[in-house]
Design an enzyme around this catalytic site. Structure first.
Site, short mmCIF file in Angstrom:
data_model
loop_
_atom_site.label_atom_id
_atom_site.label_comp_id
_atom_site.label_asym_id
_atom_site.label_seq_id
_atom_site.Cartn_x
_atom_site.Cartn_y
_atom_site.Cartn_z
N PHE A 55 -5.48 -4.12 5.68
CA PHE A 55 -5.84 -4.69 4.37
C PHE A 55 -7.17 -4.15 3.82
O PHE A 55 -7.26 -3.71 2.67
CB PHE A 55 -5.90 -6.22 4.53
CG PHE A 55 -6.33 -6.97 3.31
CD1 PHE A 55 -5.42 -7.31 2.31
CD2 PHE A 55 -7.66 -7.36 3.14
CE1 PHE A 55 -5.82 -8.03 1.19
CE2 PHE A 55 -8.06 -8.07 2.02
CZ PHE A 55 -7.14 -8.40 1.04
N SER B 122 -3.20 -16.64 0.11
CA SER B 122 -4.46 -16.27 0.77
C SER B 122 -5.43 -17.42 0.56
O SER B 122 -5.21 -18.26 -0.34
CB SER B 122 -5.02 -15.01 0.10
OG SER B 122 -6.38 -14.80 0.46
N TYR C 254 -7.92 -9.90 -7.66
CA TYR C 254 -7.20 -10.20 -6.40
C TYR C 254 -7.01 -11.71 -6.29
O TYR C 254 -5.90 -12.19 -6.03
CB TYR C 254 -7.93 -9.64 -5.17
CG TYR C 254 -7.18 -9.99 -3.89
CD1 TYR C 254 -5.93 -9.43 -3.62
CD2 TYR C 254 -7.70 -10.90 -2.97
CE1 TYR C 254 -5.22 -9.77 -2.47
CE2 TYR C 254 -7.00 -11.25 -1.82
CZ TYR C 254 -5.76 -10.67 -1.57
OH TYR C 254 -5.05 -11.02 -0.44
N ARG D 242 7.08 1.15 1.56
CA ARG D 242 7.22 2.48 0.94
C ARG D 242 7.21 3.60 1.97
O ARG D 242 7.66 4.69 1.71
CB ARG D 242 6.08 2.72 -0.05
CG ARG D 242 6.14 1.88 -1.31
CD ARG D 242 4.83 1.88 -2.04
NE ARG D 242 3.77 1.36 -1.19
CZ ARG D 242 2.49 1.27 -1.52
NH1 ARG D 242 2.10 1.70 -2.72
NH2 ARG D 242 1.60 0.76 -0.68
N ARG D 243 6.62 3.34 3.17
CA ARG D 243 6.48 4.42 4.16
C ARG D 243 7.71 4.48 5.07
O ARG D 243 7.83 3.76 6.04
CB ARG D 243 5.19 4.22 4.96
CG ARG D 243 3.95 4.55 4.11
CD ARG D 243 2.67 4.15 4.77
NE ARG D 243 2.44 2.73 4.72
CZ ARG D 243 1.34 2.13 5.20
NH1 ARG D 243 0.39 2.85 5.76
NH2 ARG D 243 1.21 0.81 5.12
P1 NDP Z 1 -1.54 -4.40 5.25
O1 NDP Z 1 -2.24 -3.45 4.34
O2 NDP Z 1 -1.71 -4.22 6.72
O3 NDP Z 1 0.02 -4.43 4.91
C1 NDP Z 1 0.45 -4.50 3.57
C2 NDP Z 1 1.95 -4.23 3.51
O4 NDP Z 1 2.37 -4.34 2.13
C3 NDP Z 1 2.33 -2.84 3.99
O5 NDP Z 1 3.49 -2.93 4.78
C4 NDP Z 1 2.64 -2.08 2.71
O6 NDP Z 1 3.68 -1.14 2.92
C5 NDP Z 1 3.15 -3.21 1.79
N1 NDP Z 1 2.99 -2.86 0.39
C6 NDP Z 1 1.82 -2.75 -0.30
N2 NDP Z 1 2.07 -2.32 -1.56
C7 NDP Z 1 3.42 -2.18 -1.65
C8 NDP Z 1 4.29 -1.75 -2.69
N3 NDP Z 1 3.84 -1.40 -3.91
N4 NDP Z 1 5.62 -1.71 -2.45
C9 NDP Z 1 6.10 -2.06 -1.24
N5 NDP Z 1 5.33 -2.48 -0.21
C10 NDP Z 1 4.01 -2.52 -0.42
O7 NDP Z 1 -2.06 -5.85 4.80
P2 NDP Z 1 -1.81 -7.33 5.40
O8 NDP Z 1 -0.72 -7.33 6.39
O9 NDP Z 1 -3.11 -7.87 5.77
O10 NDP Z 1 -1.36 -8.08 4.06
C11 NDP Z 1 -0.08 -8.64 3.86
C12 NDP Z 1 -0.17 -9.71 2.79
O11 NDP Z 1 -1.07 -10.74 3.22
C13 NDP Z 1 -0.72 -9.24 1.45
O12 NDP Z 1 0.00 -9.91 0.45
C14 NDP Z 1 -2.18 -9.68 1.46
O13 NDP Z 1 -2.68 -9.87 0.19
C15 NDP Z 1 -2.06 -10.97 2.23
N6 NDP Z 1 -3.27 -11.45 2.90
C16 NDP Z 1 -4.00 -10.65 3.74
C17 NDP Z 1 -5.13 -11.16 4.39
C18 NDP Z 1 -5.99 -10.33 5.27
O14 NDP Z 1 -7.18 -10.69 5.45
N7 NDP Z 1 -5.50 -9.27 5.88
C19 NDP Z 1 -5.49 -12.58 4.24
C20 NDP Z 1 -4.66 -13.31 3.32
C21 NDP Z 1 -3.59 -12.77 2.72
P3 NDP Z 1 3.72 0.37 2.37
O15 NDP Z 1 2.30 0.82 2.19
O16 NDP Z 1 4.48 1.12 3.41
O17 NDP Z 1 4.46 0.26 1.08
C1 8X3 Z 2 -7.41 -11.69 2.03
C2 8X3 Z 2 -8.59 -12.48 2.50
O1 8X3 Z 2 -11.03 -13.03 2.05
O2 8X3 Z 2 -10.31 -10.79 1.50
O3 8X3 Z 2 -6.62 -12.37 1.15
O4 8X3 Z 2 -9.66 -12.63 0.12
S1 8X3 Z 2 -9.94 -12.20 1.48
#
Ligand code: NDP
Ligand code: 8X3
Length: 251
Positions: free
Chosen positions: A190, A140, A153, A34-35
């Site tokens: 995240f 995850s 979640y 979105r950004r």
């Molecule tokens: P970040 O918050 O760093 O990145 C999330 C990304 O998702 C951003 O680029 C954001 O872009 C995009 N996003 C979120 N909501 C929307 C939306 N409504 N429309 C379009 N884009 C969207 O998080 P992570 O990189 O850590 O997470 C990525 C994925 O991995 C997620 O699915 C998360 O649940 C999963 N995950 C994360 C873990 C962690 O511990 N970090 C562990 C396991 C899984 P923008 O805001 O520009 O739209």
């Molecule tokens: C992200 C990892 O531990 O917050 O999916 O669920 S946790």
């Protein structure tokens, strides 16, 4: 001809690192989020650094209409998508079930589940007509266990796990690979998103151990695309050394 990867949520974290590793391996990359400013910056950076082409698509995955119109708007030379990384997602809040906000729940369901479905359904015809493609869904460890205050979640990530399994079965006939990647705790934006900008709460999640980095996860995502044509990693859980699963972290 260069291969093409589409990465959702490429403005931060895993998505940004994934766009980078595919670009460094000479893929042309479609980046979404979105950004818009971040997408424009990343396009410039990847094109200059790796000499590949980058096509930004700025849309909210929660909007079915925008997801379809954005993907349908791709110029013909961008339509031969080889790899789709369904990464965009979030956790909103960490509260007991009875205290959690319905808005947070709807946001997570709309983004992590419905958004993933919309993008997949919009991209799929571009893969089925070529009888090839690889879809990688970000689950995850929360897709495998449910932890206290994780309720919705965890439910969205369990849904990603189930959707990945059913996609794998139903898309066999089109020779499309489906891989679900399930990372444990990784330090990205995240937790800042989950705790709505509260840095001290976010930092606490990663205190006392070395979590995964975005690059660790991106390397694994990329690896799953480097295997021979007849080999598919179906389901892969990765955690940092300090973590066994959602419950056990040794500090
Ligand atoms: P970040 O918050 O760093 O990145 C999330 C990304 O998702 C951003 O680029 C954001 O872009 C995009 N996003 C979120 N909501 C929307 C939306 N409504 N429309 C379009 N884009 C969207 O998080 P992570 O990189 O850590 O997470 C990525 C994925 O991995 C997620 O699915 C998360 O649940 C999963 N995950 C994360 C873990 C962690 O511990 N970090 C562990 C396991 C899984 P923008 O805001 O520009 O739209
Ligand atoms: C992200 C990892 O531990 O917050 O999916 O669920 S946790």
């Amino acid at each position: 001809m260069s291969k093409i990867v589409l990465v959702t949520g490429a403005t931060s974290g895993f998505g940004k690192a994934t766009a980078e590793i595919f670009a460094s391996n000479k893929y042309n990359v479609i980046i979404t989020g979105r950004r818009k400013e971040r997408l424009d910056e990343l396009k410039k950076e990847l094109e200059e650094k790796h000499g590949v082409k980058v096509h930004p698509l700025c849309f909210d995955v929660r909007s079915r209409e925008d997801a379809f119109s954005s993907i349908n708007s791709l110029p013909v030379e961008w339509k031969a998508i080889d790899v789709l990384v369904n990464n965009a997602g979030l956790a909103a809040g960490r509260d007991h079930f009875d205290e959690a906000s319905m808005e947070d729940w709807e946001n997570m369901l709309d983004t992590n589940v419905k958004g993933l479905l919309y993008v997949s359904k919009a991209v799929l015809p571009l893969m089925t007509e070529r009888k090839k493609g690889h879809i990688i869904n970000l689950g995850s460890t929360a897709a495998k266990e449910v932890y206290e205050k994780g309720n919705v979640y965890c439910a969205t990530k369990h849904a990603v796990d189930a959707i990945s399994q059913s996609m794998r079965i139903d898309l066999l006939k089109h020779k499309i690979k489906v891989t679900a990647i399930h990372p444990g705790a990784a330090e990205t934006e995240f937790s800042m998103v989950r705790f709505k900008g509260d840095k001290s709460q976010a930092d606490k999640i990663y205190e006392g151990y070395q979590p995964l980095s975005a690059e660790d996860v991106a390397n694994v995502i990329y690896y799953t695309t480097t295997l021979p044509e007849h080999v598919c990693i179906n389901d892969l859980v990765l955690t940092c050394l300090a973590q066994a699963n959602s419950f056990y972290t040794y500090k």
